[in-house]
Design an enzyme around this catalytic site. Sequence first.
Site, PDB file in Angstrom:
ATOM      1  N   LYS A 144       0.823  -1.220   0.000  1.00 22.97           N
ATOM      2  CA  LYS A 144       0.000   0.000   0.000  1.00 22.97           C
ATOM      3  C   LYS A 144       0.853   1.265   0.000  1.00 22.97           C
ATOM      4  O   LYS A 144       0.568   2.204  -0.733  1.00 22.97           O
ATOM      5  CB  LYS A 144      -0.925   0.015   1.223  1.00 22.97           C
ATOM      6  CG  LYS A 144      -2.162  -0.832   1.036  1.00 22.97           C
ATOM      7  CD  LYS A 144      -3.149  -0.617   2.155  1.00 22.97           C
ATOM      8  CE  LYS A 144      -2.571  -1.095   3.480  1.00 22.97           C
ATOM      9  NZ  LYS A 144      -3.483  -0.869   4.595  1.00 22.97           N
TER      10      LYS A 144
ATOM     11  N   ARG B 166     -10.827   0.522   9.659  1.00 23.80           N
ATOM     12  CA  ARG B 166     -10.473  -0.894   9.698  1.00 23.80           C
ATOM     13  C   ARG B 166     -11.694  -1.758   9.970  1.00 23.80           C
ATOM     14  O   ARG B 166     -11.647  -2.975   9.781  1.00 23.80           O
ATOM     15  CB  ARG B 166      -9.453  -1.167  10.797  1.00 23.80           C
ATOM     16  CG  ARG B 166      -8.059  -0.714  10.455  1.00 23.80           C
ATOM     17  CD  ARG B 166      -7.160  -0.821  11.677  1.00 23.80           C
ATOM     18  NE  ARG B 166      -5.830  -0.322  11.387  1.00 23.80           N
ATOM     19  CZ  ARG B 166      -4.818  -1.097  11.013  1.00 23.80           C
ATOM     20  NH1 ARG B 166      -4.971  -2.393  10.899  1.00 23.80           N
ATOM     21  NH2 ARG B 166      -3.645  -0.570  10.755  1.00 23.80           N
TER      22      ARG B 166
ATOM     23  N   ARG C 246      11.259 -10.070   6.793  1.00 24.35           N
ATOM     24  CA  ARG C 246      11.721  -8.774   7.288  1.00 24.35           C
ATOM     25  C   ARG C 246      12.844  -8.902   8.317  1.00 24.35           C
ATOM     26  O   ARG C 246      12.744  -9.671   9.255  1.00 24.35           O
ATOM     27  CB  ARG C 246      10.551  -8.045   7.941  1.00 24.35           C
ATOM     28  CG  ARG C 246      10.119  -6.797   7.225  1.00 24.35           C
ATOM     29  CD  ARG C 246       8.802  -6.351   7.755  1.00 24.35           C
ATOM     30  NE  ARG C 246       8.955  -5.805   9.085  1.00 24.35           N
ATOM     31  CZ  ARG C 246       8.898  -4.492   9.359  1.00 24.35           C
ATOM     32  NH1 ARG C 246       8.662  -3.634   8.396  1.00 24.35           N
ATOM     33  NH2 ARG C 246       9.046  -4.066  10.586  1.00 24.35           N
TER      34      ARG C 246
ATOM     35  N   ARG D 144      12.225  -9.195  14.198  1.00 22.99           N
ATOM     36  CA  ARG D 144      11.473  -8.739  15.365  1.00 22.99           C
ATOM     37  C   ARG D 144      10.418  -9.785  15.731  1.00 22.99           C
ATOM     38  O   ARG D 144       9.900 -10.481  14.865  1.00 22.99           O
ATOM     39  CB  ARG D 144      10.772  -7.411  15.063  1.00 22.99           C
ATOM     40  CG  ARG D 144      11.739  -6.267  14.743  1.00 22.99           C
ATOM     41  CD  ARG D 144      10.980  -4.962  14.636  1.00 22.99           C
ATOM     42  NE  ARG D 144       9.674  -5.199  14.022  1.00 22.99           N
ATOM     43  CZ  ARG D 144       8.691  -4.336  14.001  1.00 22.99           C
ATOM     44  NH1 ARG D 144       8.852  -3.159  14.562  1.00 22.99           N
ATOM     45  NH2 ARG D 144       7.545  -4.615  13.422  1.00 22.99           N
TER      46      ARG D 144
ATOM     47  N   ARG E 183      -1.948 -11.940  13.230  1.00 26.90           N
ATOM     48  CA  ARG E 183      -2.302 -10.573  12.836  1.00 26.90           C
ATOM     49  C   ARG E 183      -3.134 -10.578  11.550  1.00 26.90           C
ATOM     50  O   ARG E 183      -4.135  -9.887  11.431  1.00 26.90           O
ATOM     51  CB  ARG E 183      -1.012  -9.791  12.636  1.00 26.90           C
ATOM     52  CG  ARG E 183      -1.140  -8.313  12.750  1.00 26.90           C
ATOM     53  CD  ARG E 183       0.196  -7.699  13.123  1.00 26.90           C
ATOM     54  NE  ARG E 183       1.177  -7.792  12.054  1.00 26.90           N
ATOM     55  CZ  ARG E 183       2.440  -8.209  12.225  1.00 26.90           C
ATOM     56  NH1 ARG E 183       2.850  -8.583  13.406  1.00 26.90           N
ATOM     57  NH2 ARG E 183       3.281  -8.252  11.217  1.00 26.90           N
TER      58      ARG E 183
END
Length: 219
Positions: free
Chosen positions: A13, A88, A127, A160, A171
């Site tokens: 996005k 959301r 990541r 992380r 999530r």
Amino acid sequence: MNIILLGPQGSGKGTQAALLNARVGVVQVASGDVLRAAIQSASPLGLKAKSYYDVGELVPDELVIGLLIEAIDQVPAGTDVLLDGFPRTVAQARALDAALAERGSTIDKVVELRLPLDVAKERLSGRLVCRTCGAVYNERTRPPRVPRVCDIDGGPLYQRADDYPEAIEKRLKIWERENDALVGYYESRGILERVDAQGSPEDVSRDLLAIFAPSDASA
Ligand SMILES: [Zn+2]
């Protein structure tokens, strides 16, 4: 036009918003940025938001909507606004609609960047972050020159806890449930467009341009 950009983490996005800004001048209004800027500026609404932040509570929807509308007002008339990060949930979407309607405004279009959750998961799980300077890499799409070593300062790269596969999956599952309802809400209003986000950023951008600037895309 007020446009909402929907899509899971990993759907690109931010990249697409930046490309749309560069190519057709669409201005991105990201709820996270708007909140941070308001808190820093210590405006009346910003101070109110900070009082929730300071005690670790969620900033209430009405306050976020108030800040978003302030941010939309600052965009020059006639410029398309791309909302990112809010709403959301369907409840937030309804509240946003009501606040815009009071001002004779509306959400004109909702664009959903479609990405299968397993692809989103794969994109996110690569990541890596530098322990020294915080630079962000991706094993797949933006690898460091030396594995697990920062290009900038040679610091060690780590994953992380937020980016562990189980955390990502959890999530995305929560996101999916809310997003399905949100998409249904906008689809029933007849303003939903879908774009496949699996291709390269360039492919996705071309499909988005066909929605945002149909004449430019065909030229
Ligand atoms: Zn570093």
